[in-house]
Motif scaffolding. Sequence first.
Motif, short mmCIF file in Angstrom:
data_model
loop_
_atom_site.label_atom_id
_atom_site.label_comp_id
_atom_site.label_asym_id
_atom_site.label_seq_id
_atom_site.Cartn_x
_atom_site.Cartn_y
_atom_site.Cartn_z
N TRP A 99 12.07 -2.75 2.13
CA TRP A 99 11.77 -3.93 1.33
C TRP A 99 12.45 -3.86 -0.05
O TRP A 99 12.83 -4.89 -0.59
CB TRP A 99 10.26 -4.11 1.18
CG TRP A 99 9.63 -4.53 2.47
CD1 TRP A 99 9.77 -5.74 3.08
CD2 TRP A 99 8.79 -3.76 3.34
NE1 TRP A 99 9.07 -5.76 4.27
CE2 TRP A 99 8.46 -4.56 4.45
CE3 TRP A 99 8.30 -2.46 3.28
CZ2 TRP A 99 7.64 -4.12 5.49
CZ3 TRP A 99 7.48 -2.01 4.32
CH2 TRP A 99 7.17 -2.84 5.40
N GLY A 100 12.53 -2.63 -0.57
CA GLY A 100 13.41 -2.42 -1.71
C GLY A 100 13.08 -3.09 -3.02
O GLY A 100 13.97 -3.30 -3.82
N ASP A 107 4.61 -0.25 11.82
CA ASP A 107 3.74 -1.16 12.57
C ASP A 107 2.32 -1.18 12.01
O ASP A 107 1.46 -1.91 12.51
CB ASP A 107 3.75 -0.81 14.06
CG ASP A 107 3.41 0.67 14.30
OD1 ASP A 107 2.57 1.22 13.57
OD2 ASP A 107 4.01 1.27 15.20
N GLY A 108 2.04 -0.36 10.99
CA GLY A 108 0.74 -0.41 10.33
C GLY A 108 -0.41 0.18 11.13
O GLY A 108 -1.57 -0.08 10.81
N GLN A 109 -0.10 0.98 12.16
CA GLN A 109 -1.18 1.48 13.02
C GLN A 109 -1.67 2.88 12.67
O GLN A 109 -2.87 3.13 12.69
CB GLN A 109 -0.72 1.45 14.47
CG GLN A 109 -0.49 0.05 14.99
CD GLN A 109 -0.07 0.03 16.45
OE1 GLN A 109 0.08 1.08 17.08
NE2 GLN A 109 0.14 -1.16 16.98
N PHE A 110 -0.74 3.79 12.40
CA PHE A 110 -1.13 5.19 12.22
C PHE A 110 -0.37 5.80 11.05
O PHE A 110 0.70 5.33 10.67
CB PHE A 110 -0.83 6.01 13.47
CG PHE A 110 -1.56 5.54 14.69
CD1 PHE A 110 -2.87 5.94 14.92
CD2 PHE A 110 -0.96 4.67 15.58
CE1 PHE A 110 -3.57 5.49 16.03
CE2 PHE A 110 -1.64 4.22 16.70
CZ PHE A 110 -2.95 4.63 16.92
N ALA A 166 5.32 3.65 1.60
CA ALA A 166 4.63 2.42 1.24
C ALA A 166 4.97 1.32 2.24
O ALA A 166 6.09 1.24 2.75
CB ALA A 166 5.01 1.99 -0.17
N ILE A 167 3.99 0.48 2.50
CA ILE A 167 4.10 -0.56 3.52
C ILE A 167 3.57 -1.86 2.94
O ILE A 167 2.69 -1.84 2.07
CB ILE A 167 3.31 -0.14 4.80
CG1 ILE A 167 3.42 -1.21 5.90
CG2 ILE A 167 1.83 0.13 4.48
CD1 ILE A 167 2.80 -0.75 7.23
N ARG A 168 4.09 -2.99 3.42
CA ARG A 168 3.55 -4.27 3.01
C ARG A 168 2.10 -4.37 3.47
O ARG A 168 1.80 -4.13 4.65
CB ARG A 168 4.38 -5.40 3.62
CG ARG A 168 4.99 -6.34 2.59
CD ARG A 168 5.87 -7.35 3.23
NE ARG A 168 5.21 -8.03 4.33
CZ ARG A 168 5.86 -8.60 5.35
NH1 ARG A 168 7.16 -8.61 5.38
NH2 ARG A 168 5.19 -9.17 6.33
N SER A 169 1.22 -4.73 2.56
CA SER A 169 -0.22 -4.69 2.85
C SER A 169 -0.61 -5.53 4.06
O SER A 169 -1.50 -5.15 4.82
CB SER A 169 -1.02 -5.20 1.65
OG SER A 169 -0.78 -4.41 0.54
N LEU A 188 0.86 -1.18 0.00
CA LEU A 188 0.00 0.00 0.00
C LEU A 188 0.90 1.23 0.00
O LEU A 188 1.85 1.29 0.79
CB LEU A 188 -0.85 0.05 1.27
CG LEU A 188 -2.06 -0.86 1.37
CD1 LEU A 188 -2.71 -0.64 2.74
CD2 LEU A 188 -3.06 -0.57 0.26
N ILE A 189 0.59 2.17 -0.86
CA ILE A 189 1.35 3.42 -0.86
C ILE A 189 0.43 4.56 -0.42
O ILE A 189 -0.72 4.64 -0.85
CB ILE A 189 2.01 3.70 -2.24
CG1 ILE A 189 2.86 4.97 -2.19
CG2 ILE A 189 0.99 3.78 -3.37
CD1 ILE A 189 3.76 5.16 -3.41
#
Length: 667
Positions: free
Chosen positions: A467-468, A146-149, A521-524, A72-73
């Motif tokens: 993650w690159g 951590d995908g929280q905020f 961007a984070i791993r979904s 997710l970006i």
Amino acid sequence: MKAKGKSLASKGLTIAGVLLAMGLLIWSCGPREGAQEGTAVQQIIKQRNLDPDDVKAALETYMPPGRPDPYLIFMSGGHSGQVIVAGLPSMRILKVIGVFTPEPWQGYGFDDDTKAMLKASSPQGETLTWGDSHHPNLSQTNGDYDGQFLFINDKANARVAVISLKDFTTHQIVRSELMNSDHGGTFVTPNTEYIIETSQYPVPIGGTYAPLNQKSFDDKYRGIAVFWKFDRTKGLIDKSQSFAIELPPYMQDLSDAGKLASYGWSFTNSFDTERAYGGDMEGKPPLEQGASQNEYDYLHVFNWKKAAEVAQQDGKYRMVDGMRLIPLKVAAEEGILYFVPEPKSPHGVDVTPDGKYICVNGKLDTHVTVFSFAKIKAAIDAKKFEGRDPYGVPIIAFKDALHGQAEIGLGPLHTQFDGRGYAYTSLFIESKVAKWSLETLKVVEKIPVQYNVGHLCIPGSNTEHPWGQYLVALDKWSIDRFKNVGPLLPQDEQLIDISGEHMHLLYNMPLGVGEPHYAQAIRSDLVKPWSIYKMGTNALTHEIDPNATPSEDKARIERHGNVVDVYMTEVRSHMRPDIVEVNQGDTVHFHVTNIEQTQDATHGFGVGEYDVNLSMEPGKTANVTIVVNRPGVFPFYCTEFCSALHLEMAGYLLVKPTGATSTASAR
Ligand code: CUK
Ligand code: CUA
């Protein structure tokens, strides 16, 4: 400018080769069918005039129906004031989150709570209807997302917003009177202890007035760094535990927090250490000229751990607008703030994943200057300074802090890291992304981008473990990339595969809803939002709303004098009550609850002419207040196409002129 820069021969690619490599040409089915499929694919390739790079890129970005993206970006929306969420690698937009600007589809800025939040963060008493969102930052635990905020700044009005990733909505907007523009935010410390926000354009502290001449500018105008304390259990910023540091009237630009080796420290760069302030009609140079004289500006090095302690000591801070402000003199004396000369009017500052190096992007200088935190720390510990700036801040000599310089090219703006030893720097003037080695500080490859690239985004770049796999280039100009849709062109977000030895361009995403500056961007799978709200949840507080109406038998209208409370339920496909009769001049509070618990069974509540629209996700309660000064009959209806009888999901608001007979008594 050359658009694609591809050389088929050099890459040795053929259509068949690509298809074979992707396992497409030979199906798992029988050879005869496989050959037919292969022919069909080749026909499409021929008809659509694609070359091997196109086919490879298409295969790498295509997500089959029903399959979500692995990343997710979160992109800032620039002066749309919002945040745009998309999937990588498909680049499909999933949501535009209302942040600093009302967003009717989500009912954001239309219900009482979000309206009040936008108003409270507006300094002049009138609700601001736009913001300039620049730098989204994901919350971190131990230096990783951590995908929280998600946090984001509003450059125009110096606001900071907290977005909960439980429901992808804005939960808090804070503002300090200390500054009225910000740019060096939001950047979080490795455990989201603090959210950093630094000012851009110096002004007199506390929203006061001071004339604009050199003496006044030097003496009265100031920059500010705010460290907003984040209370993770509440999911809110705690202003009472936050603190600020007074800075010289330079134009502070971007920031980044130290990590690992540099944990407890943060870095902000600057331009305009000349203290120019424009005045092109007063015989002075315009700001762009006045601010570009010095060969070096100052990298601001903050010891935020120390500052947090000093901010608790009596006599070392003063309260301004309910916030502890550490005066510049105290910051300089207590070892909270140091300067390192940095060339030349730089833009981004980016700390490497191991926390050892600080990369300053030259903008007017062709280098990325890499400072060693160990060297900076050694100079500080040895009190080895080359002098002090006019405000008493100790200056560490350039050579005492320098690790090395990477000769990158024209207009280096922002750097990202892939976690495998490479850095990637955007070159605005060259319209290229340069990949360079953190070990040798040598460029290994450049790829053209279209055009005038600002920020870059590699998933996890500012964490300890990037993650690159992909890089997104956030381009400012798109000139010839898309069908012309008029003089305001979309932005161009370009997806680049960086997983192999060479970078290659995969996709151009036209973005016509805002100008992203930065993105993260984070791993979904690390983001775990709710699918529905628990029954009666207030989406702003995440608590059960006191006015929730959890079942239809509780739906009712209560009148207290000229105040009317409507406790309304919504379920496919009706509202209860569906006739609301009030008197002209009444204050009407609608308390609406969607009593469904089925995912995606969202309703709406729209009242024309009274500027009401709510988005009612399953389980949500929202409140909206209107004063009905205009008599008449106003249909209200569900604004989300929820069911086959969605059009029938409607009712009437009757506003009776003073002295008229009521519907009920006429029946
Ligand atoms: S800024 Cu816009 S391209 Cu606000 Cu980070 Cu550099
Ligand atoms: Cu409920 Cu449409």
